[in-house]
Design an enzyme around this catalytic site. Structure first.
Site, PDB file in Angstrom:
ATOM      1  N   GLY A  89       0.793  -1.226   0.000  1.00 62.82           N
ATOM      2  CA  GLY A  89       0.000   0.000   0.000  1.00 62.82           C
ATOM      3  C   GLY A  89       0.820   1.269   0.000  1.00 62.82           C
ATOM      4  O   GLY A  89       0.483   2.243  -0.688  1.00 62.82           O
ATOM      5  N   ASP A  92      -8.209   0.178   5.115  1.00 66.35           N
ATOM      6  CA  ASP A  92      -8.761  -0.902   5.938  1.00 66.35           C
ATOM      7  C   ASP A  92      -7.596  -1.716   6.467  1.00 66.35           C
ATOM      8  O   ASP A  92      -7.349  -2.848   6.053  1.00 66.35           O
ATOM      9  CB  ASP A  92      -9.716  -1.758   5.085  1.00 66.35           C
ATOM     10  CG  ASP A  92     -10.414  -2.834   5.893  1.00 66.35           C
ATOM     11  OD1 ASP A  92     -10.321  -2.801   7.136  1.00 66.35           O
ATOM     12  OD2 ASP A  92     -11.052  -3.707   5.281  1.00 66.35           O
ATOM     13  N   THR A 123      -4.879  -3.374   9.452  1.00 62.56           N
ATOM     14  CA  THR A 123      -4.859  -4.063  10.735  1.00 62.56           C
ATOM     15  C   THR A 123      -4.257  -3.119  11.770  1.00 62.56           C
ATOM     16  O   THR A 123      -3.946  -1.959  11.478  1.00 62.56           O
ATOM     17  CB  THR A 123      -4.017  -5.343  10.644  1.00 62.56           C
ATOM     18  OG1 THR A 123      -2.680  -4.999  10.237  1.00 62.56           O
ATOM     19  CG2 THR A 123      -4.611  -6.305   9.623  1.00 62.56           C
ATOM     20  N   PRO A 183       2.844  -6.483   9.772  1.00 61.00           N
ATOM     21  CA  PRO A 183       2.612  -6.012   8.405  1.00 61.00           C
ATOM     22  C   PRO A 183       1.792  -4.731   8.322  1.00 61.00           C
ATOM     23  O   PRO A 183       1.948  -3.955   7.381  1.00 61.00           O
ATOM     24  CB  PRO A 183       1.856  -7.184   7.761  1.00 61.00           C
ATOM     25  CG  PRO A 183       2.222  -8.371   8.571  1.00 61.00           C
ATOM     26  CD  PRO A 183       2.395  -7.871   9.969  1.00 61.00           C
TER      27      PRO A 183
END
Length: 290
Positions: free
Chosen positions: A145, A162, A164, A169
Site C-alpha cells: 500500500g 482498511d 490491521t 505487516p
C-alpha cells in the site's frame, strides 16, 4: 493446514497483556501457523465465522456490517460526488461490498499486498464480499500500500485504509510515508479515512495518527462507533481532508444524499453519521483539541 475438529474449546485473544476476551470454538475451519503468522478461522455460536491473525480478531460475520458501513458511507456521503475510490487492504471484501452499493462511483481500486488473502476470504468468508469482486468497476492491484500511493499516477476522491493494528505487516500503514502518499494521490477536496483502534485502550495510536496526518491535511479528526467484537469501547476512524465543510454537512443535505443512493443499511443512517463526529472529552484532551 486444515483442521476439521469439532471438539469445542476456547480461543483467547492476545491483543492486550492484562485482560482480554475469549470465544468458544464450535468448529475450526482453517488454521495455519508458520514462523511468520498464525491465521485461524473458526465458527462461534454467537458471532458466526471469526477470523483472527496472530491472536487478534480481524472480523466476524455477526458484526462486520457496522465496521464496513461506517468506514464506507461516512466519507462517501460526506463527499457527495466521489467517482474514484481507493481501498487499501480490505482483502475480506466487506469494504468493497459497501463501496459497490454507491452506483455513482465509477472506479474502485483495491490494493492488497497478498493475493492469497483475497482467495482465502472468498472461500471462507463469502458473505463479506457477497459477489462484489465481480463488479465491473473493480480493479485489484497486488502491491504494498505504501508503494502504491507513492508511485501511482491515478487520483482518487476517497481513500479508505482498511488496515490491521499497527503491529507487524500493518505498521507501515500508520507512517508519514503512507499518509503523505495518500495526500498526493487524492483529488482536491478528497477524503482519507482509516481504522484507528479502540481509543480508550489504544490512545497512542490516535495521537500518533493525528500528529502525522496534520502535516499533510488541514482538517484532521476522528469519528467513532462501537463494534462489539473490538473490545474496549468505541472504535475510532481517522478522518483527513482539506475541506472542513465535510464534517459540518447539514442533516437535510445528508438525508437527501442517503435517499438518492437508495441504500438500506443495517447500522448507518444520517443521524448516526452526524453524531459519530462527537468525540469523548478524554480523547479531545489527549489530542489537545478544545
Amino acid at each position: 493446514m486444515s483442521d476439521d475438529t469439532s471438539k469445542k474449546h476456547l480461543w483467547n485473544e492476545t491483543l492486550h497483556d492484562s485482560f482480554g476476551q475469549y470465544f468458544s470454538v464450535e468448529k475450526v475451519l482453517y488454521h495455519e501457523k508458520t514462523d511468520h503468522q498464525d491465521l485461524i478461522i473458526f465458527e462461534n455460536a454467537a458471532l458466526g465465522r471469526v477470523m483472527a491473525l496472530d491472536g487478534v480478531v480481524q472480523t466476524t460475520e455477526r458484526d462486520e456490517f457496522i465496521y464496513h458501513e461506517m468506514m464506507t458511507h461516512v466519507p462517501l456521503l460526506a463527499h457527495g460526488h466521489a467517482k474514484k475510490v481507493l481501498i487499501i487492504g480490505g482483502g475480506d471484501g466487506g469494504m468493497l461490498r459497501e463501496v459497490c452499493r454507491h452506483k455513482a462511483v465509477e472506479q474502485i481500486t483495491m490494493v492488497e499486498i497478498d493475493a492469497g488473502v483475497v482467495d482465502f476470504c472468498r472461500q471462507y468468508l463469502p458473505n463479506h464480499s457477497a459477489g462484489a469482486y465481480e463488479d465491473v468497476r473493480f480493479k485489484l492491484v497486488i502491491e504494498d500500500g505504501v508503494n502504491f500511493v507513492n508511485q501511482t499516477t491515478d487520483k482518487f476522491d476517497v481513500i479508505i485504509s482498511d488496515c490491521t493494528d499497527p503491529i507487524g505487516p500493518g505498521e507501515s500503514l500508520f507512517t508519514s510515508a503512507f499518509y503523505e502518499g495518500c495526500s498526493r494521490c487524492l483529488n482536491p477536496g478528497g477524503i482519507f479515512v482509516a481504522q484507528n483502534g479502540v481509543c480508550f485502550l489504544q490512545q497512542d495510536e490516535a495521537i500518533n495518527s493525528h500528529q502525522k496526518l496534520s502535516r499533510y491535511f488541514s482538517d484532521v479528526s476522528f469519528y467513532q462507533t462501537a463494534i462489539p467484537t473490538y473490545y474496549g469501547g468505541i472504535m475510532t476512524f481517522a478522518w483527513a481532508t482539506n475541506n472542513p465543510q465535510y464534517r459540518q454537512i447539514d442533516s437535510q443535505r445528508l438525508q437527501a444524499r442517503f435517499e438518492a443512493a437508495g441504500m438500506i443499511c443495517r447500522y448507518y443512517n444520517p443521524a448516526v453519521h452526524i453524531g459519530s463526529f462527537a468525540l469523548p472529552q478524554y480523547l479531545l484532551n489527549a489530542l489537545s483539541i478544545k
